[in-house]
Design a protein around this motif. Structure first.
Motif, PDB file in Angstrom:
ATOM      1  N   ASP A  20       4.506   8.948  -0.371  1.00 64.57           N
ATOM      2  CA  ASP A  20       4.419   7.656  -0.665  1.00 64.57           C
ATOM      3  C   ASP A  20       3.022   6.881  -0.774  1.00 64.57           C
ATOM      4  O   ASP A  20       3.145   5.493  -0.761  1.00 64.57           O
ATOM      5  CB  ASP A  20       5.164   6.643   0.567  1.00 64.57           C
ATOM      6  N   SER A  21       2.096   7.723  -1.123  1.00 66.92           N
ATOM      7  CA  SER A  21       0.659   6.937  -1.089  1.00 66.92           C
ATOM      8  C   SER A  21       0.049   7.652  -2.374  1.00 66.92           C
ATOM      9  O   SER A  21      -0.122   9.006  -2.227  1.00 66.92           O
ATOM     10  CB  SER A  21      -0.320   7.187   0.208  1.00 66.92           C
ATOM     11  N   VAL A  22      -0.839   7.177  -3.187  1.00 65.72           N
ATOM     12  CA  VAL A  22      -1.408   7.747  -4.429  1.00 65.72           C
ATOM     13  C   VAL A  22      -3.069   6.944  -4.543  1.00 65.72           C
ATOM     14  O   VAL A  22      -2.941   6.004  -3.786  1.00 65.72           O
ATOM     15  CB  VAL A  22      -0.813   7.564  -5.651  1.00 65.72           C
ATOM     16  N   ILE A  38      -2.926   3.218  -3.252  1.00 62.41           N
ATOM     17  CA  ILE A  38      -1.772   2.432  -3.260  1.00 62.41           C
ATOM     18  C   ILE A  38      -0.768   3.099  -2.478  1.00 62.41           C
ATOM     19  O   ILE A  38      -0.403   4.355  -2.418  1.00 62.41           O
ATOM     20  CB  ILE A  38      -1.253   2.565  -4.873  1.00 62.41           C
ATOM     21  N   ARG A  39       0.044   2.195  -1.694  1.00 58.74           N
ATOM     22  CA  ARG A  39       1.045   2.605  -0.880  1.00 58.74           C
ATOM     23  C   ARG A  39       2.420   2.065  -1.601  1.00 58.74           C
ATOM     24  O   ARG A  39       2.271   0.804  -2.182  1.00 58.74           O
ATOM     25  CB  ARG A  39       0.937   1.831   0.572  1.00 58.74           C
ATOM     26  N   ILE A  40       3.261   2.781  -1.968  1.00 51.53           N
ATOM     27  CA  ILE A  40       4.623   2.820  -2.695  1.00 51.53           C
ATOM     28  C   ILE A  40       5.320   1.728  -1.791  1.00 51.53           C
ATOM     29  O   ILE A  40       5.696   2.066  -0.658  1.00 51.53           O
ATOM     30  CB  ILE A  40       5.380   4.084  -3.273  1.00 51.53           C
ATOM     31  N   ALA A  41       5.683   0.569  -2.379  1.00 49.53           N
ATOM     32  CA  ALA A  41       6.738  -0.307  -1.774  1.00 49.53           C
ATOM     33  C   ALA A  41       7.932   0.054  -1.361  1.00 49.53           C
ATOM     34  O   ALA A  41       8.353   0.891  -2.251  1.00 49.53           O
ATOM     35  CB  ALA A  41       6.698  -1.727  -2.340  1.00 49.53           C
ATOM     36  N   ASP A  42       8.500  -0.429  -0.445  1.00 48.87           N
ATOM     37  CA  ASP A  42      10.144  -0.088  -0.328  1.00 48.87           C
ATOM     38  C   ASP A  42      10.416   1.238   0.282  1.00 48.87           C
ATOM     39  O   ASP A  42      11.523   1.480   0.608  1.00 48.87           O
ATOM     40  CB  ASP A  42      10.897  -0.202  -1.507  1.00 48.87           C
ATOM     41  N   ILE A  43       9.483   2.146   0.495  1.00 50.14           N
ATOM     42  CA  ILE A  43       9.903   3.613   1.020  1.00 50.14           C
ATOM     43  C   ILE A  43       8.970   3.718   2.132  1.00 50.14           C
ATOM     44  O   ILE A  43       7.861   3.359   2.222  1.00 50.14           O
ATOM     45  CB  ILE A  43       9.919   4.480  -0.079  1.00 50.14           C
TER      46      ILE A  43
END
Length: 163
Positions: A20-22, A38-43
């Motif tokens: 969930d992170s890039v 970036i931390r992917i939102a919603d998961i």
């Protein structure tokens, strides 16, 4: 780095830390570029040392690594990462991770939740990914029990990814 905004950015995904992170290199309409985590939102994906942690990371890398992505910032987290919706090609990264059983739904946004709940429910029903386990441990419980370093005692590749 510009402040969080709802305007979408075009970014190149340089590195996938976990499921969930890039890290991405983004550019503004004016042409300036910057690198940002970036931390992917919603998961919330399994930690790297957790069951399905590496599989989740691999799945996200196959979807996004070295590709341009549409990034829609939502906020910044306590670690300074941009929390954003991430679209790689035609695929919403959060939806893809949920549908393949590589992440848990983790959102307070009720409209977004309504769209994503069926994807997680389908993965659970199909026993896809982490749902193939008898009792999968949610990453927030794993972090509470083992901390950011996980069970190996070694720092994670992205130790700031723990929330």
């Amino acid at each position: 780095m510009p402040a969080a905004t709802t305007a979408a950015l075009v970014c190149l995904i340089l590195y996938v830390s976990d499921g969930d992170s890039v890290t991405a290199r983004c550019r503004s309409e004016q042409g300036s570029a910057w690198q940002t985590p970036i931390r992917i939102a919603d998961i919330d994906a399994p930690e790297l040392h957790q069951a399905f942690g590496m599989a989740s990371r691999t799945q996200l890398a196959q979807l996004c690594l070295h590709r341009e992505a549409l990034v829609t910032p939502q906020a910044h987290d306590i670690y300074g990462r941009m929390v954003a919706r991430l679209q790689c090609g035609e695929q919403d990264a959060a939806a893809a991770q949920l549908q393949s059983g590589m992440a848990w739904l983790y959102t307070r946004d009720t409209a977004r939740k309504a769209a994503l709940v069926p994807l997680e429910a389908g993965a659970r029903h199909e026993r896809a990914g982490l749902w193939s386990q008898k009792r999968p441990m949610a990453p927030w419980n794993y972090r509470k029990r083992y901390g950011a370093h996980g069970s190996s005692g070694q720092p994670r590749a992205d130790s700031a990814a723990a929330q």
